[in-house]
Design a protein around this motif. Structure first.
Motif, PDB file in Angstrom:
ATOM      1  N   ALA A 281      -4.181   2.778  -2.997  1.00  0.00           N
ATOM      2  CA  ALA A 281      -4.558   1.383  -3.186  1.00  0.00           C
ATOM      3  C   ALA A 281      -3.955   0.493  -2.101  1.00  0.00           C
ATOM      4  O   ALA A 281      -2.912   0.805  -1.516  1.00  0.00           O
ATOM      5  N   ILE A 282      -4.628  -0.627  -1.839  1.00  0.00           N
ATOM      6  CA  ILE A 282      -4.116  -1.692  -0.973  1.00  0.00           C
ATOM      7  C   ILE A 282      -4.198  -2.993  -1.759  1.00  0.00           C
ATOM      8  O   ILE A 282      -5.271  -3.357  -2.251  1.00  0.00           O
ATOM      9  N   TYR A 283      -3.082  -3.702  -1.889  1.00  0.00           N
ATOM     10  CA  TYR A 283      -3.048  -5.008  -2.553  1.00  0.00           C
ATOM     11  C   TYR A 283      -2.664  -6.060  -1.513  1.00  0.00           C
ATOM     12  O   TYR A 283      -1.789  -5.823  -0.677  1.00  0.00           O
ATOM     13  N   ALA A 284      -3.294  -7.238  -1.575  1.00  0.00           N
ATOM     14  CA  ALA A 284      -3.018  -8.258  -0.567  1.00  0.00           C
ATOM     15  C   ALA A 284      -2.988  -9.653  -1.168  1.00  0.00           C
ATOM     16  O   ALA A 284      -3.772  -9.978  -2.074  1.00  0.00           O
ATOM     17  N   LEU A 285      -2.082 -10.477  -0.636  1.00  0.00           N
ATOM     18  CA  LEU A 285      -1.903 -11.860  -1.068  1.00  0.00           C
ATOM     19  C   LEU A 285      -1.637 -12.714   0.163  1.00  0.00           C
ATOM     20  O   LEU A 285      -0.832 -12.349   1.015  1.00  0.00           O
ATOM     21  N   GLY A 286      -2.293 -13.878   0.264  1.00  0.00           N
ATOM     22  CA  GLY A 286      -2.013 -14.788   1.364  1.00  0.00           C
ATOM     23  C   GLY A 286      -3.162 -14.907   2.344  1.00  0.00           C
ATOM     24  O   GLY A 286      -4.304 -14.512   2.048  1.00  0.00           O
ATOM     25  N   PRO A 287      -2.895 -15.437   3.536  1.00  0.00           N
ATOM     26  CA  PRO A 287      -3.959 -15.659   4.514  1.00  0.00           C
ATOM     27  C   PRO A 287      -4.726 -14.386   4.862  1.00  0.00           C
ATOM     28  O   PRO A 287      -4.138 -13.362   5.164  1.00  0.00           O
ATOM     29  N   MET A 288      -6.036 -14.474   4.783  1.00  0.00           N
ATOM     30  CA  MET A 288      -6.945 -13.381   5.133  1.00  0.00           C
ATOM     31  C   MET A 288      -6.771 -12.145   4.235  1.00  0.00           C
ATOM     32  O   MET A 288      -7.196 -11.042   4.606  1.00  0.00           O
ATOM     33  N   ALA A 289      -6.180 -12.342   3.069  1.00  0.00           N
ATOM     34  CA  ALA A 289      -5.998 -11.206   2.158  1.00  0.00           C
ATOM     35  C   ALA A 289      -7.329 -10.596   1.752  1.00  0.00           C
ATOM     36  O   ALA A 289      -7.414  -9.413   1.409  1.00  0.00           O
ATOM     37  N   HIS A 290      -8.398 -11.410   1.804  1.00  0.00           N
ATOM     38  CA  HIS A 290      -9.724 -10.917   1.408  1.00  0.00           C
ATOM     39  C   HIS A 290     -10.270  -9.881   2.386  1.00  0.00           C
ATOM     40  O   HIS A 290     -11.300  -9.248   2.098  1.00  0.00           O
ATOM     41  N   LEU A 291      -9.606  -9.692   3.532  1.00  0.00           N
ATOM     42  CA  LEU A 291     -10.036  -8.629   4.448  1.00  0.00           C
ATOM     43  C   LEU A 291      -9.851  -7.246   3.837  1.00  0.00           C
ATOM     44  O   LEU A 291     -10.456  -6.269   4.289  1.00  0.00           O
ATOM     45  N   PHE A 292      -9.021  -7.150   2.824  1.00  0.00           N
ATOM     46  CA  PHE A 292      -8.827  -5.886   2.087  1.00  0.00           C
ATOM     47  C   PHE A 292      -9.680  -5.973   0.822  1.00  0.00           C
ATOM     48  O   PHE A 292      -9.287  -6.561  -0.178  1.00  0.00           O
ATOM     49  N   HIS A 293     -10.858  -5.370   0.873  1.00  0.00           N
ATOM     50  CA  HIS A 293     -11.854  -5.666  -0.158  1.00  0.00           C
ATOM     51  C   HIS A 293     -12.665  -4.460  -0.599  1.00  0.00           C
ATOM     52  O   HIS A 293     -13.444  -4.566  -1.539  1.00  0.00           O
ATOM     53  N   SER A 294     -12.520  -3.327   0.063  1.00  0.00           N
ATOM     54  CA  SER A 294     -13.363  -2.183  -0.269  1.00  0.00           C
ATOM     55  C   SER A 294     -12.634  -0.911   0.135  1.00  0.00           C
ATOM     56  O   SER A 294     -11.412  -0.898   0.251  1.00  0.00           O
ATOM     57  N   LEU A 295     -13.372   0.146   0.368  1.00  0.00           N
ATOM     58  CA  LEU A 295     -12.778   1.394   0.861  1.00  0.00           C
ATOM     59  C   LEU A 295     -12.637   1.302   2.378  1.00  0.00           C
ATOM     60  O   LEU A 295     -13.618   1.079   3.092  1.00  0.00           O
ATOM     61  N   HIS A 296     -11.407   1.474   2.886  1.00  0.00           N
ATOM     62  CA  HIS A 296     -11.132   1.321   4.311  1.00  0.00           C
ATOM     63  C   HIS A 296     -10.548   2.608   4.894  1.00  0.00           C
ATOM     64  O   HIS A 296      -9.844   3.351   4.207  1.00  0.00           O
TER      65      HIS A 296
ATOM     66  N   THR B 265       0.839  -1.191   0.000  1.00  0.00           N
ATOM     67  CA  THR B 265       0.000   0.000   0.000  1.00  0.00           C
ATOM     68  C   THR B 265       0.878   1.246   0.000  1.00  0.00           C
ATOM     69  O   THR B 265       2.098   1.172  -0.152  1.00  0.00           O
ATOM     70  N   ALA B 266       0.242   2.400   0.161  1.00  0.00           N
ATOM     71  CA  ALA B 266       0.940   3.688   0.243  1.00  0.00           C
ATOM     72  C   ALA B 266       0.407   4.447   1.441  1.00  0.00           C
ATOM     73  O   ALA B 266      -0.672   4.143   1.965  1.00  0.00           O
ATOM     74  N   ASP B 267       1.148   5.437   1.874  1.00  0.00           N
ATOM     75  CA  ASP B 267       0.702   6.237   3.016  1.00  0.00           C
ATOM     76  C   ASP B 267      -0.152   7.422   2.588  1.00  0.00           C
ATOM     77  O   ASP B 267      -1.094   7.804   3.269  1.00  0.00           O
ATOM     78  N   HIS B 268       0.151   7.982   1.441  1.00  0.00           N
ATOM     79  CA  HIS B 268      -0.569   9.158   0.943  1.00  0.00           C
ATOM     80  C   HIS B 268      -0.279   9.305  -0.542  1.00  0.00           C
ATOM     81  O   HIS B 268       0.549   8.573  -1.107  1.00  0.00           O
ATOM     82  N   ALA B 269      -0.930  10.232  -1.173  1.00  0.00           N
ATOM     83  CA  ALA B 269      -0.744  10.473  -2.605  1.00  0.00           C
ATOM     84  C   ALA B 269       0.186  11.661  -2.832  1.00  0.00           C
ATOM     85  O   ALA B 269       0.745  12.238  -1.893  1.00  0.00           O
ATOM     86  N   HIS B 270       0.372  12.014  -4.105  1.00  0.00           N
ATOM     87  CA  HIS B 270       1.080  13.234  -4.512  1.00  0.00           C
ATOM     88  C   HIS B 270       0.262  13.913  -5.599  1.00  0.00           C
ATOM     89  O   HIS B 270      -0.796  13.416  -6.003  1.00  0.00           O
ATOM     90  N   THR B 271       0.734  15.045  -6.078  1.00  0.00           N
ATOM     91  CA  THR B 271      -0.072  15.831  -7.016  1.00  0.00           C
ATOM     92  C   THR B 271       0.267  15.559  -8.474  1.00  0.00           C
ATOM     93  O   THR B 271      -0.187  16.276  -9.358  1.00  0.00           O
ATOM     94  N   MET B 272       1.054  14.527  -8.755  1.00  0.00           N
ATOM     95  CA  MET B 272       1.399  14.195 -10.140  1.00  0.00           C
ATOM     96  C   MET B 272       0.171  13.683 -10.887  1.00  0.00           C
ATOM     97  O   MET B 272      -0.611  12.908 -10.350  1.00  0.00           O
ATOM     98  N   SER B 273       0.044  14.110 -12.130  1.00  0.00           N
ATOM     99  CA  SER B 273      -1.062  13.657 -12.976  1.00  0.00           C
ATOM    100  C   SER B 273      -0.517  13.120 -14.294  1.00  0.00           C
ATOM    101  O   SER B 273       0.627  13.378 -14.676  1.00  0.00           O
ATOM    102  N   ILE B 274      -1.353  12.350 -14.976  1.00  0.00           N
ATOM    103  CA  ILE B 274      -1.019  11.795 -16.294  1.00  0.00           C
ATOM    104  C   ILE B 274      -2.017  12.384 -17.273  1.00  0.00           C
ATOM    105  O   ILE B 274      -3.224  12.183 -17.130  1.00  0.00           O
ATOM    106  N   SER B 275      -1.537  13.104 -18.285  1.00  0.00           N
ATOM    107  CA  SER B 275      -2.479  13.835 -19.130  1.00  0.00           C
ATOM    108  C   SER B 275      -1.969  13.982 -20.556  1.00  0.00           C
ATOM    109  O   SER B 275      -0.843  13.613 -20.879  1.00  0.00           O
ATOM    110  N   GLY B 276      -2.834  14.529 -21.422  1.00  0.00           N
ATOM    111  CA  GLY B 276      -2.383  14.986 -22.724  1.00  0.00           C
ATOM    112  C   GLY B 276      -2.675  14.121 -23.924  1.00  0.00           C
ATOM    113  O   GLY B 276      -2.194  14.392 -25.012  1.00  0.00           O
ATOM    114  N   TYR B 277      -3.405  13.041 -23.803  1.00  0.00           N
ATOM    115  CA  TYR B 277      -3.714  12.137 -24.904  1.00  0.00           C
ATOM    116  C   TYR B 277      -2.481  11.606 -25.624  1.00  0.00           C
ATOM    117  O   TYR B 277      -2.427  11.591 -26.862  1.00  0.00           O
TER     118      TYR B 277
END
Length: 543
Positions: A481-496, A393-405
């Motif tokens: 985002a939060i990504y999880a693999l392994g035992p009880m990984a399904h506990l990460f499933h929505s907005l937390h 996962t991450a702790d916070h975001a930044h202001t970088m964007s992806i743009s311009g077609y």
């Protein structure tokens, strides 16, 4: 560009872009992406989703990978960057952890800020309690910078302590100083994240609050810091008052503002404490020394590979520095921590993603994210998803964007297109930061951007354009985002809520609170399987 007519500016800019080697690069598809291709791709993905089964095992091991500032746009851009390093278009690929079966989102606000810092967020996802901006290991009743407001009642402890109380080994690996905000939240309790050493605490506060030690001292002298088995990263100057600021290599310039002035040598104290406890320990300062550590016969490892933050990964590669990569530190840590049959908890931080974003140098940020991806790959290879929960996962975001077609397969760190002013702009840009660079055409009120070329934008030092001037680009308030693999990984499933992460990891590994689901037979089975897996792993590493 001054004194040129708008028409001439457009013509020159167009010629610059047309002649650019970047624009000569185009993604060559290996197959026809017609309706049949996309339908088959979707059916394969659907089959994987239908066959997915939740893993209800006890997590003997938990590894939390934290990409500092690894926003969702950073993930997208890094995915493309990784693919393009491999000669692909990039969009069709994935970072290794993006293939994990369970994904959620984390809300990153804290008690008093919509957009938070790394100290308060680290406290949330490591202790399970949200707190105030720039405070560590304390709850929201503590006043920022007020040392007297810290007491035993409002200190909160991290999952590192919970794991230690369960008899597990623990580790902290980072590319920043080991006293920096993220790693400090595993063991420290302070009203100001900048109190990394005594030199950052005012004489008045030292006199007023002798009970509040600086972060480095808390790591060496207090629990749970002194019982952490593996600590690796930078920040040597925070531990040794004799350090004079002389770099150990030409790139070791990230000293920061904190240096000890209390005559203490905390590294020597760490060694003495381990010797007195009759445990096997190693202290290392280079990649060479790290490679020589006998992980089967070492219980405690302290690695301080830079005076300040560790060099960027590209600096290690390009200059052949004797400094380990994040993946190499992760590998050694897993080998050492896996010697404990009861398992382990480890935090691995890709901390310099954040630093590159603050400087609005997107190329470095993406490269650091890919370096963390390699560390995740290494951890997946070395562990078993039947008994090891891996969370990214991450702790916070930044202001970088992806743009311009930009076109499919266009170089992600390159130019996107031509603006209405006739000048090219990059695909990656920032809302604020040191990249602010505009001028006014003489005799007019028309704002002009600089004309940028591809050679500039793909360099390691190129500063992306920013809309608002700031000496240091700010964090963003986006969910991460939060990504999880392994035992009880399904506990990460929505907005937390971000503090949920610590509780979910503890629940999965039967430590801390919420132990009603942990039967003696299940934990005993996990311990027995852990012994077997440890033996098998030791054989694999040996041969």
């Amino acid at each position: 560009m001054r004194g040129l007519t708008p028409a001439l500016v457009v013509m020159l800019a167009s010629l610059t872009v047309a002649a650019s080697p970047f624009h000569a690069k185009r993604f060559r598809k290996k197959h026809l992406e017609d309706q049949s291709y996309w339908n088959q791709l979707a059916q394969r993905e659907l089959a994987r989703a239908m066959n997915l089964k939740n893993n209800y095992n006890v997590a003997r091991n938990v590894i939390l990978f934290l990409g500092d500032g690894m926003s969702i746009p950073t993930l997208t851009a890094s995915r493309i960057y990784k693919g393009q390093l491999q000669g692909q278009g990039g969009e069709e690929g994935a970072l290794s952890f993006e293939t994990f079966p369970h994904v959620g989102l984390s809300k990153t606000y804290n008690v008093d800020k919509q957009v938070s810092d790394s100290a308060s967020t680290a406290t949330a996802y490591l202790t399970g309690v949200k707190t105030k901006y720039k405070t560590i290991g304390v709850d929201g009743s503590v006043v920022y910078k007020d040392c007297a407001s810290v007491n035993d009642e409002n200190k909160i402890y991290s999952i590192v302590k919970w794991a230690q109380e369960a008899g597990k080994r623990t580790g902290v690996v980072t590319s920043t100083r080991v006293t920096h905000a993220t790693p400090a939240a595993t063991y420290a309790h302070v009203a100001d994240r900048d109190w990394e050493c005594d030199g950052a605490i005012s004489p008045e506060d030292k006199e007023r609050c002798p009970h509040v030690l600086d972060i480095a001292r808390q790591l060496v002298e207090e629990e749970p810091g002194m019982s952490i088995n593996v600590v690796m990263g930078g920040g040597y100057q925070n531990f040794d008052a004799g350090a004079d600021g002389t770099p150990t290599d030409p790139l070791d310039t990230q000293w920061g503002s904190c240096q000890r002035n209390d005559s203490r040598d905390l590294v020597r104290l760490w060694k003495e404490k381990k010797t007195d406890a009759n445990v096997n320990w190693e202290f290392v300062r280079s990649r060479t020394a790290l490679r020589n550590v006998d992980t089967k016969d070492t219980e405690f490892l302290l690695g301080l590979f830079a005076n300040g933050h560790m060099p960027y990964e590209y600096e290690k590669r390009d200059n052949n520095l004797d400094v380990p990569t994040l993946a190499e530190m992760t590998e050694t840590a897993i080998k050492l921590l896996s010697q404990e049959p009861k398992g382990f908890f480890m935090l691995v931080e890709g901390g310099r993603i954040d630093h590159a974003h603050h400087d609005t140098v997107a190329h470095r940020a993406l490269d650091e994210a890919v370096a963390m991806d390699r560390a995740v790959e290494k951890a997946v290879q070395m562990t078993n998803q039947e008994d090891t929960l891996i969370v990214v996962t991450a702790d916070h975001a930044h202001t970088m964007s992806i743009s311009g077609y930009p076109s499919r397969g266009q170089e992600i760190i390159g130019l996107a297109a031509i603006g209405d002013d006739g000048l090219p702009y990059t695909t990656l840009m920032y809302a604020n930061g040191p990249g602010y660079n505009y001028s006014v055409m003489p005799g007019t009120h028309q704002v002009m951007r600089p004309n940028i070329t591809e050679d500039e934008v793909i360099s390691w030092d190129y500063t992306q354009l920013a809309a608002v001037p700031k000496d240091s680009e700010t964090h963003g308030g986006d969910d991460v985002a939060i990504y999880a693999l392994g035992p009880m990984a399904h506990l990460f499933h929505s907005l937390h809520e971000q503090n949920y992460i610590a509780h979910a990891m503890a629940y999965a590994s039967c430590i801390g609170t919420n132990l009603d689901h942990c039967s003696g037979s299940s934990t005993q089975a996990a311990s027995i399987s852990g012994i077997i897996l440890s033996l098998l792993a030791a054989l694999c590493w040996r041969y």
